[in-house]
Design an enzyme around this catalytic site. Structure first.
Site, PDB file in Angstrom:
ATOM      1  N   CYS A 129       0.799  -1.497  -0.062  1.00  0.00           N
ATOM      2  CA  CYS A 129       0.140   0.460   0.266  1.00  0.00           C
ATOM      3  C   CYS A 129       1.123   1.695   0.583  1.00  0.00           C
ATOM      4  O   CYS A 129       0.453   2.106  -0.966  1.00  0.00           O
ATOM      5  CB  CYS A 129      -1.001   0.261   1.310  1.00  0.00           C
ATOM      6  SG  CYS A 129      -0.500  -0.530   2.768  1.00  0.00           S
ATOM      7  N   HIS A 242      -2.797   6.296   4.131  1.00  0.00           N
ATOM      8  CA  HIS A 242      -1.184   7.081   4.378  1.00  0.00           C
ATOM      9  C   HIS A 242      -1.111   7.959   4.147  1.00  0.00           C
ATOM     10  O   HIS A 242      -1.356   8.198   2.779  1.00  0.00           O
ATOM     11  CB  HIS A 242      -0.844   5.014   4.163  1.00  0.00           C
ATOM     12  CG  HIS A 242      -0.563   4.282   4.612  1.00  0.00           C
ATOM     13  ND1 HIS A 242      -1.262   3.446   6.018  1.00  0.00           N
ATOM     14  CD2 HIS A 242      -0.395   2.496   3.618  1.00  0.00           C
ATOM     15  CE1 HIS A 242      -0.979   2.624   5.944  1.00  0.00           C
ATOM     16  NE2 HIS A 242      -0.326   1.818   4.823  1.00  0.00           N
TER      17      HIS A 242
HETATM   18  C1  2RA Z   1       0.773  -1.897   7.339  1.00  0.00           C
HETATM   19  N1  2RA Z   1       1.685  -1.341   4.712  1.00  0.00           N
HETATM   20  O1  2RA Z   1       0.529  -0.686   6.704  1.00  0.00           O
HETATM   21  C2  2RA Z   1       1.381  -2.704   5.653  1.00  0.00           C
HETATM   22  C3  2RA Z   1       0.612  -3.943   5.375  1.00  0.00           C
HETATM   23  N2  2RA Z   1      -0.374  -3.702   4.440  1.00  0.00           N
HETATM   24  O2  2RA Z   1       1.140  -2.344   7.851  1.00  0.00           O
END
Ligand code: 2RA
Length: 334
Positions: A129, A242
């Protein structure tokens, strides 16, 4: 004939979002098979007015399946994706199991759609991601100015750890508010009103696996084996999106105006959200539950020559995982 689609890991946070994205993206299907562990088998899932019963994920569960979306962890993908492919399905795997396999394309449809055409193993890998969200901002700039290096710090939502991460944050927030016990089952430190500079395990040299993914996957997706990437991945008390702070250096002369002009009609999936004079820049709450990534805080980097500093935010469960996988399925159906 619309495809028979299976979702392996159908009851997890990403699996549930895959179902949601199939509906939102109006992906046609003749049959939908939901697969999960024995513990979840028998669960009934309401979908588009129908009641779907979750079946146990077994090696012979893929009979007649045309597209198998996987999001059940690397070990499950390693064990069952080859069985799905052998049964004639194209596997779109959200785990890291096959991402660096030279015979498995690693695809972001807006960036390298052509890679999805070559699937000698019948498997296509969905990138991590953090990589997807970063490259949604950087790929248009790479096409215009030639990307040379990336220095990044990520601020990663707890949804990256699945439903358990969200539950841990919420229960700690409650505990802080009501004086209860702070339970730490998912993270090594308290995550509520804290940040944890560790996502996944540490490797030799002090980087984590998550940080190494940004380097390895960016090189593969962009086809830049010499690309320099350094990244610090941090877990933050945010639910679903994120954020990534990036300093990116380019080959050709770049200016903020020219860079901002890159985003728009020609960059589906990522939009500019950038006017500090009016307080306009993206935050995780602006992208949560949404398809598009948003880019802002764009400025000439004060340290690196011919480099831009910028900030990109995207929903980790959607574009970071489920939506990207469903968009790959749509690509296969086109
Ligand atoms: C996380 N990118 O954010 C890793 C797995 N989804 O934990």
């Amino acid at each position: 004939q619309p495809p028979h689609i299976a979702i392996a890991g159908a009851t997890g946070a990403v699996g549930i979002e895959m179902l949601n994205c199939l509906a939102e993206q109006k992906v046609p299907y003749s049959q939908l098979t939901l697969l999960a562990s024995a513990r979840s088998a028998g669960k009934v899932v309401e979908f588009q007015g129908k009641e779907l019963v979750v079946k146990e994920l077994t090696a012979d569960a893929f009979e007649g399946v045309d597209i198998a979306l996987f999001s059940a962890g690397g070990s499950i993908s390693l064990e069952f994706a080859p069985h799905a492919a052998a049964a004639g399905a194209i596997v779109i795997d959200n785990s890291s199991a096959f991402r660096m396999d030279p015979e498995v394309p690693l695809v972001v449809p807006e960036i390298n759609p052509e890679a999805a055409k070559t699937t000698p193993k019948g498997i296509i890998a969905n990138p991590n991601c953090t990589t997807i969200i970063s490259l949604m901002a950087l790929a248009p700039l790479h096409r215009a100015f030639g990307l040379k290096s990336i220095i990044a710090s990520s601020y990663q939502a707890v949804s990256g750890s699945g439903a358990a991460g969200i539950v841990e944050l919420d229960s700690q927030i409650q505990a802080l508010a009501n004086g209860g016990e702070i339970k730490k089952e998912v993270y090594p430190h308290q995550i509520a009103s804290n940040v944890i500079p560790q996502v996944d395990v540490f490797l030799e040299g002090g980087y984590t696996k998550e940080e190494q993914k940004m380097l390895n996957e960016s090189r593969k997706i962009l086809g830049l084996p010499e690309l320099n990437v350094t990244c610090t991945c941090v877990r933050v008390p945010v639910h679903r999106s994120h954020s990534v702070s990036i300093s990116a250096q380019f080959e050709k002369p770049v200016t903020v105006e020219a860079a901002q002009a890159v985003y728009g009609e020609a960059t589906p999936g990522v939009q500019l959200c950038d006017d500090p004079s009016t307080g306009l820049y993206p935050t995780p709450l602006d992208t949560s539950g949404k398809d598009d990534c948003l880019v802002g805080r764009m400025r000439m980097d004060q340290v690196l020559p011919n480099a831009l500093a910028l900030w990109v935010v995207g929903d980790q469960v959607k574009k970071g995982a489920a939506l990207n996988a469903v968009q790959i399925a749509k690509l296969l159906l086109e």
